[in-house]
Design a protein around this motif. Structure first.
Motif, PDB file in Angstrom:
ATOM      1  N   HIS A  28       0.871  -1.180   0.000  1.00  0.00           N
ATOM      2  CA  HIS A  28       0.000   0.000   0.000  1.00  0.00           C
ATOM      3  C   HIS A  28       0.907   1.229   0.000  1.00  0.00           C
ATOM      4  CE1 HIS A  28      -2.886   3.048   1.373  1.00  0.00           C
ATOM      5  NE2 HIS A  28      -3.825   2.207   0.909  1.00  0.00           N
ATOM      6  N   PRO A  29       0.462   2.336  -0.598  1.00  0.00           N
ATOM      7  CA  PRO A  29       1.290   3.547  -0.598  1.00  0.00           C
ATOM      8  C   PRO A  29       1.654   4.045   0.803  1.00  0.00           C
ATOM      9  CG  PRO A  29      -0.517   3.776  -2.154  1.00  0.00           C
ATOM     10  CD  PRO A  29      -0.745   2.501  -1.409  1.00  0.00           C
ATOM     11  N   VAL A 137       1.259   6.297 -12.133  1.00  0.00           N
ATOM     12  CA  VAL A 137       0.395   5.862 -13.235  1.00  0.00           C
ATOM     13  C   VAL A 137       1.191   4.998 -14.215  1.00  0.00           C
ATOM     14  CG1 VAL A 137      -0.904   6.670 -15.265  1.00  0.00           C
ATOM     15  CG2 VAL A 137      -1.232   7.770 -13.047  1.00  0.00           C
ATOM     16  N   GLU A 138       2.431   5.381 -14.474  1.00  0.00           N
ATOM     17  CA  GLU A 138       3.284   4.648 -15.420  1.00  0.00           C
ATOM     18  C   GLU A 138       3.829   3.344 -14.847  1.00  0.00           C
ATOM     19  OE1 GLU A 138       6.481   7.018 -16.926  1.00  0.00           O
ATOM     20  OE2 GLU A 138       5.169   8.731 -17.323  1.00  0.00           O
ATOM     21  N   GLU A 139       4.204   3.347 -13.563  1.00  0.00           N
ATOM     22  CA  GLU A 139       4.962   2.235 -12.995  1.00  0.00           C
ATOM     23  C   GLU A 139       4.156   1.257 -12.148  1.00  0.00           C
ATOM     24  OE1 GLU A 139       8.014   4.151 -10.728  1.00  0.00           O
ATOM     25  OE2 GLU A 139       8.801   5.228 -12.455  1.00  0.00           O
ATOM     26  N   MET A 140       3.045   1.705 -11.609  1.00  0.00           N
ATOM     27  CA  MET A 140       2.310   0.884 -10.643  1.00  0.00           C
ATOM     28  C   MET A 140       0.982   0.399 -11.239  1.00  0.00           C
ATOM     29  SD  MET A 140       4.507   0.884  -8.241  1.00  0.00           S
ATOM     30  CE  MET A 140       3.743   0.231  -6.782  1.00  0.00           C
ATOM     31  N   PRO A 141       0.324  -0.520 -10.546  1.00  0.00           N
ATOM     32  CA  PRO A 141      -0.972  -1.011 -11.043  1.00  0.00           C
ATOM     33  C   PRO A 141      -2.003   0.121 -11.126  1.00  0.00           C
ATOM     34  CG  PRO A 141      -0.153  -2.407  -9.255  1.00  0.00           C
ATOM     35  CD  PRO A 141       0.750  -1.227  -9.337  1.00  0.00           C
ATOM     36  N   ALA A 142      -3.002  -0.075 -11.943  1.00  0.00           N
ATOM     37  CA  ALA A 142      -4.060   0.925 -12.126  1.00  0.00           C
ATOM     38  C   ALA A 142      -4.696   1.273 -10.779  1.00  0.00           C
ATOM     39  CB  ALA A 142      -5.121   0.392 -13.082  1.00  0.00           C
ATOM     40  N   GLY A 143      -4.891   2.552 -10.567  1.00  0.00           N
ATOM     41  CA  GLY A 143      -5.525   3.034  -9.349  1.00  0.00           C
ATOM     42  C   GLY A 143      -4.571   3.320  -8.206  1.00  0.00           C
ATOM     43  N   TYR A 144      -3.301   2.969  -8.359  1.00  0.00           N
ATOM     44  CA  TYR A 144      -2.332   3.197  -7.287  1.00  0.00           C
ATOM     45  C   TYR A 144      -2.202   4.684  -6.971  1.00  0.00           C
ATOM     46  CZ  TYR A 144       1.816   2.339  -4.420  1.00  0.00           C
ATOM     47  OH  TYR A 144       2.696   2.241  -3.367  1.00  0.00           O
ATOM     48  N   ASP A 145      -2.233   5.502  -8.011  1.00  0.00           N
ATOM     49  CA  ASP A 145      -2.125   6.952  -7.800  1.00  0.00           C
ATOM     50  C   ASP A 145      -3.269   7.476  -6.945  1.00  0.00           C
ATOM     51  OD1 ASP A 145      -3.806   6.332  -9.990  1.00  0.00           O
ATOM     52  OD2 ASP A 145      -3.611   8.367 -10.784  1.00  0.00           O
TER      53      ASP A 145
END
Length: 188
Positions: A28-29, A137-145
């Motif tokens: 998790h972030p 957005v580029e490096e992590m799974p969708a929705g991580y941002d």
């Protein structure tokens, strides 16, 4: 073990703590943002052994410098990291100098700013939020941002975690001293 080899191994172990800390972001972030508060439980041992080997200027500089250079090569370093490392490393080195390099007191007190070093690595979330979200957005799974936004916006928790890192660092150094008693014999 030869001091040069020992120092290289300690620097590599310190780098591994950064990799471990970074990998917590996969959970998790918030883990990535706040793991710096518990990393002193590992880095205290590395720092104590490095200071017992380097009985003068350079223990904090070597460890943070090694990580900084490798992060720079990997394209993971930014100006925030450089400034954070410079300030925290300088504080650690100055405290060790003022308390005398060969004293346990110098190692203990200098570890407090050094223990905050991982936060210099994660600080880009707060100093370059837009860039950090774009990278997610580029490096992590969708929705991580979208998971990052509440973590970044929760400044009170960040402050609490930064303050909490200080007693964790003190406790961690005491644990390292207890576990590495034979190393302590060389420090006054």
């Amino acid at each position: 073990m030869k001091p040069f080899i020992k120092i290289i191994l300690l620097a590599a172990a310190y780098l591994l703590t950064y990799i471990l800390g970074s990998c917590t972001g996969l959970i998790h972030p918030a883990c990535y943002a706040y793991v710096g508060a518990i990393l002193p439980l590992l880095t205290a041992f590395i720092y104590l052994l490095t200071c017992s080997t380097i009985r003068g200027f350079g223990a904090a500089t070597l460890l943070n410098g090694f990580v900084f250079v490798l992060l720079l090569i990997a394209g993971e370093a930014d100006i925030t990291l450089a400034i954070g490392f410079a300030i925290l490393t300088a504080l650690a080195e100055i405290i060790r100098y003022l308390c005398k390099y060969d004293t346990l007191k110098g190692v203990r007190w200098s570890f407090i700013p050094f223990a905050l070093s991982f936060f210099a690595y994660t600080a880009h979330w707060w100093t370059d939020t837009e860039g950090s979200l774009a990278a997610a957005v580029e490096e992590m799974p969708a929705g991580y941002d979208q998971l990052m936004i509440p973590v970044i916006n929760n400044i009170p928790v960040l402050i609490v975690v930064l303050v909490l890192t200080i007693p964790v660092a003190i406790l961690s150094m005491r644990l390292a001293e207890w576990a590495l008693k034979e190393v302590m014999d060389g420090l006054k």
